[in-house]
Design a protein around this motif. Structure first.
Motif, PDB file in Angstrom:
ATOM      1  N   CYS A   1       0.644  -1.296   0.432  1.00  0.00           N
ATOM      2  CA  CYS A   1      -0.205  -0.241   0.054  1.00  0.00           C
ATOM      3  C   CYS A   1       1.154   1.045   0.250  1.00  0.00           C
ATOM      4  CB  CYS A   1      -0.607  -0.092   1.127  1.00  0.00           C
ATOM      5  SG  CYS A   1      -2.562  -1.311   1.222  1.00  0.00           S
ATOM      6  N   MET A   2       2.054   0.862   1.013  1.00  0.00           N
ATOM      7  CA  MET A   2       3.015   2.579   1.070  1.00  0.00           C
ATOM      8  C   MET A   2       3.343   2.520   0.296  1.00  0.00           C
ATOM      9  SD  MET A   2       5.184   3.411   4.238  1.00  0.00           S
ATOM     10  CE  MET A   2       6.613   4.488   3.744  1.00  0.00           C
TER      11      MET A   2
ATOM     12  N   ILE B   1       3.183  10.488   4.085  1.00  0.00           N
ATOM     13  CA  ILE B   1       2.960   9.212   3.163  1.00  0.00           C
ATOM     14  C   ILE B   1       0.970   9.299   4.866  1.00  0.00           C
ATOM     15  CG2 ILE B   1       1.414   7.253   2.890  1.00  0.00           C
ATOM     16  CD1 ILE B   1       4.277   7.067   0.771  1.00  0.00           C
ATOM     17  N   ASP B   2       0.133   8.686   4.300  1.00  0.00           N
ATOM     18  CA  ASP B   2      -1.303   9.109   5.843  1.00  0.00           C
ATOM     19  C   ASP B   2      -1.570   7.593   5.165  1.00  0.00           C
ATOM     20  OD1 ASP B   2      -2.127  10.109   8.565  1.00  0.00           O
ATOM     21  OD2 ASP B   2      -3.831   9.975   7.437  1.00  0.00           O
ATOM     22  N   ILE B   3      -1.067   6.630   6.882  1.00  0.00           N
ATOM     23  CA  ILE B   3      -1.883   5.580   6.472  1.00  0.00           C
ATOM     24  C   ILE B   3      -2.285   5.171   8.081  1.00  0.00           C
ATOM     25  CG2 ILE B   3      -1.458   2.962   6.191  1.00  0.00           C
ATOM     26  CD1 ILE B   3       1.198   3.310   4.757  1.00  0.00           C
TER      27      ILE B   3
ATOM     28  N   ALA C   1      -4.127   4.174   2.895  1.00  0.00           N
ATOM     29  CA  ALA C   1      -2.943   4.881   2.317  1.00  0.00           C
ATOM     30  C   ALA C   1      -3.256   6.410   1.455  1.00  0.00           C
ATOM     31  CB  ALA C   1      -1.902   3.635   1.560  1.00  0.00           C
TER      32      ALA C   1
ATOM     33  N   SER D   1      -1.200   9.634  -0.256  1.00  0.00           N
ATOM     34  CA  SER D   1      -0.094  10.459  -0.224  1.00  0.00           C
ATOM     35  C   SER D   1      -0.505  11.866  -0.684  1.00  0.00           C
ATOM     36  CB  SER D   1       1.229   9.929  -1.812  1.00  0.00           C
ATOM     37  OG  SER D   1       0.615   9.836  -2.826  1.00  0.00           O
TER      38      SER D   1
ATOM     39  N   CYS E   1      -7.389  10.439   4.179  1.00  0.00           N
ATOM     40  CA  CYS E   1      -7.621   8.727   4.911  1.00  0.00           C
ATOM     41  C   CYS E   1      -8.559   9.445   5.532  1.00  0.00           C
ATOM     42  CB  CYS E   1      -6.471   9.031   5.425  1.00  0.00           C
ATOM     43  SG  CYS E   1      -6.010   7.038   5.975  1.00  0.00           S
TER      44      CYS E   1
END
Lengths: 138, 80
Positions: A16-17, A28-30, A95, A97, A108
């Motif tokens: 995902c990242m 990047i927020d997950i 995920a 960005s 997110c």
């Protein structure tokens, strides 16, 4: 750019990242959902997720499209599990960005909150003494 | 007209199957289908909500059901 996945095998956080990574991104927020061991004071043994697969994928796509329209984000990955999951396992990963972090956080949160309201996926909590479909009754 | 229905989550337990066929009058709408289902399976009325999906989209109620449509019962969702 969007990647949507519904899978009966364990989700891949690194995938995902990697999908959302971009030279233009400042962050990047997950969000990683995990199976909790208690609900309303009762011990949960495991969860079972069922999906209306074709529609679940199209609804997740719609949410990701909306997130890209609404927020200043670059790429979105939404991966969701089906089948039996044990405590601590991961049913969902979102995920996102973005050039700046605020948009990544907002998008997110929007995606996970909307997913819980509209995507045709159902979870059954399995206890020692029975099982319950979550949210089914008022 | 006979329509095939896909059934998920708690609705599957109520109906007793993940798919069934249901006879509908010509020009039946989604609301007609919901009424027929509630009459046949009264426990559906006890759910917080139940929606019908027509060809993978949430239906609002006025849509006409055609013979090759994919129709699904969507009880309250709980993904994530």
């Amino acid at each position: 750019m969007i990647e949507i996945k519904l899978s009966s095998s364990p989700l891949d956080l690194q995938a995902c990242m990697s999908f959302v990574a971009s030279p233009a991104a400042g962050g990047i927020d997950i969000f990683v959902g995990t199976v909790r061991n208690r609900t309303k004071g009762k011990e949960v043994h495991r969860l079972e997720f069922e999906a209306y697969e074709t529609m679940a994928i199209s609804e997740m796509q719609k949410i990701a499209d909306e997130a890209i329209d609404k927020f200043q984000v670059l790429k979105v990955a939404v991966h969701h599990r089906t089948g039996l999951l044990n405590i601590g396992e991961v049913p969902v990963i979102i995920a996102v960005s973005a050039i700046h972090r605020a948009a990544a956080f907002d998008a997110c949160r929007f995606i996970i909150d909307t997913l819980k309201q509209t995507v045709p996926i159902w979870k059954k909590e399995i206890f020692a003494d029975g099982e319950v479909w979550v949210n089914a009754h008022p | 007209m006979v329509t095939r229905l896909l059934i998920f989550g708690i609705a599957k337990d109520i109906v007793g199957s993940s798919a069934t066929e249901i006879a509908l009058p010509e020009n039946a709408t989604i609301t007609d289908l919901k009424n027929i289902l509630e009459e046949r399976y009264p426990r559906l009325k006890q759910l917080s909500t139940f929606m019908i999906a027509l060809n993978n989209q949430y239906a609002t109620g006025d849509e006409l059901i055609k013979s090759n449509d994919e129709v699904a019962i969507i009880p309250p969702v709980s993904g994530g």
